[in-house]
Design a protein around this motif. Structure first.
Motif, PDB file in Angstrom:
ATOM      1  N   UNK A 267       0.798  -1.225   0.000  1.00 34.77           N
ATOM      2  CA  UNK A 267       0.000   0.000   0.000  1.00 34.77           C
ATOM      3  C   UNK A 267       0.841   1.291   0.000  1.00 34.77           C
ATOM      4  N   UNK A 268       1.792   1.373   0.917  1.00 30.34           N
ATOM      5  CA  UNK A 268       2.546   2.620   1.030  1.00 30.34           C
ATOM      6  C   UNK A 268       3.511   2.823  -0.140  1.00 30.34           C
TER       7      UNK A 268
ATOM      8  N   UNK B  85       3.167   1.635  -3.145  1.00 28.16           N
ATOM      9  CA  UNK B  85       2.364   1.953  -4.330  1.00 28.16           C
ATOM     10  C   UNK B  85       1.878   3.403  -4.267  1.00 28.16           C
ATOM     11  N   UNK B  86       1.521   3.865  -3.060  1.00 32.72           N
ATOM     12  CA  UNK B  86       1.069   5.255  -2.902  1.00 32.72           C
ATOM     13  C   UNK B  86       2.200   6.208  -3.277  1.00 32.72           C
TER      14      UNK B  86
ATOM     15  N   UNK C 297       2.708   6.185  -7.008  1.00 29.46           N
ATOM     16  CA  UNK C 297       1.599   6.858  -7.706  1.00 29.46           C
ATOM     17  C   UNK C 297       1.728   8.372  -7.598  1.00 29.46           C
ATOM     18  N   UNK C 298       2.237   8.860  -6.461  1.00 28.51           N
ATOM     19  CA  UNK C 298       2.453  10.305  -6.314  1.00 28.51           C
ATOM     20  C   UNK C 298       3.605  10.754  -7.215  1.00 28.51           C
TER      21      UNK C 298
ATOM     22  N   UNK D   2       9.341  16.460  -2.305  1.00 28.74           N
ATOM     23  CA  UNK D   2      10.042  16.366  -1.028  1.00 28.74           C
ATOM     24  C   UNK D   2       9.447  15.234  -0.201  1.00 28.74           C
TER      25      UNK D   2
ATOM     26  N   UNK E  78       8.609  15.381   2.807  1.00 34.62           N
ATOM     27  CA  UNK E  78       7.491  15.907   3.603  1.00 34.62           C
ATOM     28  C   UNK E  78       6.179  15.925   2.798  1.00 34.62           C
ATOM     29  N   UNK E  79       6.292  16.138   1.489  1.00 36.02           N
ATOM     30  CA  UNK E  79       5.103  16.117   0.625  1.00 36.02           C
ATOM     31  C   UNK E  79       4.513  14.700   0.597  1.00 36.02           C
TER      32      UNK E  79
ATOM     33  N   UNK F 204       2.865  13.960   3.909  1.00 36.03           N
ATOM     34  CA  UNK F 204       1.589  14.675   4.037  1.00 36.03           C
ATOM     35  C   UNK F 204       0.481  13.971   3.234  1.00 36.03           C
ATOM     36  N   UNK F 205       0.801  13.545   2.011  1.00 34.70           N
ATOM     37  CA  UNK F 205      -0.222  12.968   1.134  1.00 34.70           C
ATOM     38  C   UNK F 205      -0.560  11.516   1.480  1.00 34.70           C
ATOM     39  N   UNK F 206       0.410  10.785   2.060  1.00 30.22           N
ATOM     40  CA  UNK F 206       0.138   9.373   2.361  1.00 30.22           C
ATOM     41  C   UNK F 206      -0.320   9.172   3.804  1.00 30.22           C
ATOM     42  N   UNK F 207      -0.165  10.219   4.634  1.00 29.32           N
ATOM     43  CA  UNK F 207      -0.485  10.124   6.069  1.00 29.32           C
ATOM     44  C   UNK F 207       0.335   9.036   6.779  1.00 29.32           C
TER      45      UNK F 207
ATOM     46  N   UNK G  80      10.091   2.412   3.496  1.00 25.69           N
ATOM     47  CA  UNK G  80       9.514   2.062   2.181  1.00 25.69           C
ATOM     48  C   UNK G  80      10.209   2.823   1.044  1.00 25.69           C
TER      49      UNK G  80
END
Lengths: 100, 195
Positions: free
Chosen positions: A12-13, A15-16, A19-20, A28, A30-31, A34-37, A46
């Protein structure tokens, strides 16, 4: 026939993150966080796995005296992502792929 | 986020949701439209007043105001670069588009110095049109697209008008293609960041 899903991407992580990164030039750490929580620790592990697989490049630098980690998808990563999505399609549309 | 087994449908949903999250990642460029919009609008008005009301010989000195635009753009660009957490291909394309338009403005300055400034505004307004239309399409923001179309129409009109009137046409063009879309873009960006 079902194609095997890449185990590096079939998480999951990871792949997230892929995908980003597939839709931006670079991002970054930090981005991504922020987007994957995700937690920093888990995300860091990961990200390193993706880096070790050659799917992403990780660049560490200083910006305004603060450490900054930049991640960018590689050509190998883009190819692997495309193969993964095509493999997923065989699962989603088994009828159309059975004759091939 | 955990790393449990994913079904193919989960994977597709995850990919879609992450790609959607990058759609709003384009930086807020409204400040550049507002900076350049007001600088050029101000220069047009000052030049018109100097030329037609005060009858000052060196009315074109008004264009030294663009130094504020250049200095402001460099400062804001560096600041934005420091804050930006993500670089998108759209942002990069927009940057290269405006850099190339800026260089074209600069080159035109030398070209018009040689061939004469009589119809210079027509070409400057045409370039506003290209920049605004392409940026508007790339960030899917229709006020900029319409601003660009408006600028192109005004460029055609300006070819039929005299130099003095074209100073005002240029001011109107900058108002509809930079200033109004700039404020609307800022409002849109604030709405996105607060939701």
């Amino acid at each position: 026939m079902f194609k095997e899903l890449d185990p590096i991407l079939h998480s999951q992580l990871r792949l997230a993150v892929m995908s980003l990164l597939i839709s931006v030039k670079e991002a970054e750490f930090t981005f991504l966080k922020e987007k994957t929580n995700a937690t920093s620790g888990n995300l860091s592990v990961q990200v390193n796995k993706l880096k070790d697989a050659g799917y992403i490049e990780v660049k560490k630098q200083f910006n305004n005296n603060y450490p900054q980690t930049l991640c960018k998808i590689t050509k190998t990563g883009i190819d692997a992502f495309e193969v993964y999505v095509k493999a997923l399609q065989t699962y989603m549309n088994p009828d159309t792929n059975s004759g091939q | 986020m955990q790393t449990e087994n994913l079904s193919p449908q989960d994977s597709i949903d995850l990919i879609q949701s992450m790609i959607n999250k990058t759609k709003n990642a384009v930086a807020d460029n409204s400040v550049f439209f507002l900076l350049w919009g007001w600088v050029v609008f101000g220069a047009c008005v000052v030049q018109y007043v100097l030329k037609n009301m005060l009858h000052y010989q060196y009315h074109y000195y008004a264009w030294f105001l663009i130094i504020i635009g250049i200095a402001g753009s460099v400062y804001l660009g560096v600041q934005q670069g420091k804050k930006q957490k993500v670089k998108t291909y759209v942002s990069e394309s927009i940057n290269y588009l405006w850099i190339s338009i800026g260089i074209t403005y600069f080159a035109l300055g030398f070209i018009f110095a040689k061939i004469g400034y009589q119809n210079s505004f027509t070409f400057y307004i045409l370039l506003y049109g290209i920049g605004c239309f392409v940026t508007g399409r790339l960030i899917k923001f229709s006020p900029l697209v319409w601003g660009g179309i408006g600028a192109w129409l005004l460029a055609v009109l300006s070819a039929y008008l005299d130099y003095d009137t074209n100073i005002l046409v240029s001011a109107i063009s900058i108002l509809i293609s930079y200033i109004i879309p700039g404020y609307l873009l800022r409002m849109k960006y604030k709405r996105i960041t607060t939701t």
